[in-house]
Design an enzyme around this catalytic site. Sequence first.
Site, PDB file in Angstrom:
ATOM      1  N   SER A  63       0.832  -1.192   0.000  1.00  0.00           N
ATOM      2  CA  SER A  63       0.000   0.000   0.000  1.00  0.00           C
ATOM      3  C   SER A  63       0.876   1.254   0.000  1.00  0.00           C
ATOM      4  O   SER A  63       1.720   1.413  -0.878  1.00  0.00           O
ATOM      5  CB  SER A  63      -0.966  -0.047   1.192  1.00  0.00           C
ATOM      6  OG  SER A  63      -2.000   0.892   1.034  1.00  0.00           O
ATOM      7  N   HIS A 113      -6.919  -5.932  -0.702  1.00  0.00           N
ATOM      8  CA  HIS A 113      -5.744  -5.120  -0.374  1.00  0.00           C
ATOM      9  C   HIS A 113      -4.985  -5.801   0.763  1.00  0.00           C
ATOM     10  O   HIS A 113      -5.051  -5.387   1.923  1.00  0.00           O
ATOM     11  CB  HIS A 113      -6.238  -3.729   0.033  1.00  0.00           C
ATOM     12  CG  HIS A 113      -5.193  -2.679   0.035  1.00  0.00           C
ATOM     13  ND1 HIS A 113      -4.470  -2.332  -1.098  1.00  0.00           N
ATOM     14  CD2 HIS A 113      -4.731  -1.876   1.028  1.00  0.00           C
ATOM     15  CE1 HIS A 113      -3.630  -1.363  -0.794  1.00  0.00           C
ATOM     16  NE2 HIS A 113      -3.760  -1.073   0.488  1.00  0.00           N
ATOM     17  N   ASP A 141      -8.583  -5.822  -5.709  1.00  0.00           N
ATOM     18  CA  ASP A 141      -8.195  -4.707  -4.848  1.00  0.00           C
ATOM     19  C   ASP A 141      -8.866  -3.438  -5.367  1.00  0.00           C
ATOM     20  O   ASP A 141      -8.446  -2.865  -6.368  1.00  0.00           O
ATOM     21  CB  ASP A 141      -6.671  -4.548  -4.857  1.00  0.00           C
ATOM     22  CG  ASP A 141      -6.179  -3.532  -3.832  1.00  0.00           C
ATOM     23  OD1 ASP A 141      -7.012  -2.758  -3.318  1.00  0.00           O
ATOM     24  OD2 ASP A 141      -4.967  -3.509  -3.554  1.00  0.00           O
TER      25      ASP A 141
END
Length: 806
Positions: free
Chosen positions: A375, A526, A495
């Site tokens: 991320s 995610h 995602d």
Amino acid sequence: MKNNQFAIRPTKFDDQIKELKEIGFLDKDNSSETDSIKLWKSFLSKAFLEAKTSSNFEEKLRTYMATETQNLSEYLDSATNVSVVAFYNVALQLLKFNPDVDFSFDAPLTAMKKIQLLIANHQNGYFTTSELKSAWYWLLATHNKDGQTFIDSLASKGYFTTFYGKVSKPLLFNGKTLPVFNPHKLIREVVYVESPQDSDHDGKRDLLKAEILRPYETEHGLKVPVLYTASPYNQGTNDETGEKLTHNVNVPLTHKEPNNLQYKDIEYVAKRTELPEPRVINGETKKAEETFARESSYTLNDYFLARGFAVIYMAGIGTKDSDGFRTTGDPDETTSTISIIKWLTGDLPAFTNRTDNIEIKAWWSNKKVAMTGRSYLGTLATAAATTGVKGLKTIISEAAISNWYDYYRDGGLVIAPGGFPGEDADVLAEETFSRRLQPGDFHKIEDQWDQQIKDIQVGQDRDSGDYNTFWDARNYHKNFKNITADVFMVHGLNDWNVKPRNVERLWNGIKYNGVTQKIILHQGQHIYINAFRSIDYSDIINLWLTNELLGIDNQAKEIIPNVIRQDNVKPETWTAYKDWANEDDDTLKYNLSDDKLTTEKSETATASFTDNLPKTDFEFYRDDNVTWQKDLLADNAKLLNTHLTFKTAPLTKNLLLDGKIKLNLQVSSSEDLGMLSFQVIDFGKTKRLNVSPSLLSKNSLAETYDWREDDLREFTLGKESTAKMITKGHINLQNRKNNYKVDELKPNIFYNVTVDLQPTFYNLQANHQLGLIIYATDFGMTIRGNQNIKYTVQLDQSTLIVPLHK
């Protein structure tokens, strides 16, 4: 179950013998053994670490079955040779597979093949001693039912503790490093790197706190590579103040004034500013002044700490114990990120504290760095790579943003990351501004920080949703050409936080850089995938980093496939491919006709829907986006007039969708404003993989002996469902040409619109139907104005272009 191993290194027999000697399974007592039974028993005695006496060892042997009728102790006492069947019966038990569940004693090789475990070469039904040595070697390299290699499971029981303090360099097995460094003796220290920037404008260069963990052996001359994770969350977050900044998304779409902007009008150009002078160095030391108790760690990094790697965590500008302001992804943050790398390579100074200016160098570093993390962490790794900074050999970019516009915007619209309506660059800056957590520091800069947030709010421009200079400064695509580090990407095809466009543009954007690139595409959201049962992710990264950072010629770049894709139909199935989202792939064109997707010419002229719901229905879906999505796919009566649905006839064969699905529409709006959203759907009754992994066992994966654990997880099939979203996309009808050029939109006039949906790699099964839903308000991502706007699509002028894998 299935076991997918992509990191097993083909190894010649002489090298197998050499490695077995180096790790202690072959020694002076058994290397020349000509009796295969005695040789096997010696291997087993070394593997049964808990057994400290011969009596205890015999007891352990009796707990295993070698054949349908003999336990292992009985077999070793009576047999004259090691049969292949007996060996693999025992091997499967050592790998934690269960008789009568995973295999049967009369056919272990059948189970080995089904589970996809490696079977050693053999000439007949019995192993020679040479074949047995090779079979034991490959058994050590084989994954067990808990997702670890047998050798790693032995490490977790203490096999390599006898190596602690006796090694002067990493020890390798099958091309990968082993945990021979004592993680309980790690050196933990803090340094403050001086970054060539002044992001808080206080007249001094920013100091950045870095937390370091390195093997004790570095104190005695060992030079080690570094795994570096830049995590803005590392020093704490401000959830409450961030929540206060969250924006209201229940607002109407507004008309935008047309413009004639060209890219040069909004292009970001760095301003030339005078930097404060570097600090005057008052002395030098090799010993840090500060330590820390426990870092905010990533378990993949933990895995490598016993394998001869150092790990560094840095939160960056605007975080606790560091200087500067948070900026959410701009060049200042990139400068902050690479400053740690420049310290590791000797190009920037660091100090033992924030006041005395006593320099400390990374004298223990071999000056080779890999960046890790998911991320925002992976995003900063990508940003760092675009600078071409010396010393950064590779990045492992997991679920990473490659353009912040593609994270918070899409097609001239404000689009939320999935699950976070109302978040924006200002909210994330406040969330990660951990200097606030130190009131003595924060009170000096409170007014300046308030102004920083206001500047971000102006720059991000939630009113228009257009691409502008603010977003251009946060677009790493512009600097892809500078990437010289090898890039390993990991991304979820489901995602909807960091959407797949981010990784596809990185994948295709560096193809001609001359770097090695790899990608793993999984079926999750995610998430991290380093603790999954069905894929040897940690081994893959071990093989990769051993090559990249230690310079070992282990053929990692040849062994690891370019693309590894998890199948969306069959559980625990991962397949290797040469490429993904190649624009030269074949395509299939569908015409829109009535409620159909057809390869025939459309017979219907127009179809319309209205983006408006009764107040009670609107408020219900506003507060429950999950139910809205389910009802949209199910054509719920409440939503019937708010969208158009098109379906193919049931497919006669599987289709492997690969890349960006393109939609060409001719469409009108009843107002001088409008937006459209799109979803491509897999219609068909079946059990589908859950996009969130299931927990198989808590804390069951030890990184090595008595050293931190991870949860074992896996994607499992959910309940039977009738439909699943494959991909989606959005566009503001006034941004028909691009994201910064605004065109007029006259009511009830048809305009041509082309939209690339988020890229995918999806196996659509025979007898299922490919579907397209066209609608306006996306309750999970767009603003929600509940406006009475009628949209009309000229069906006979509209097509869906689907890319197919060659």
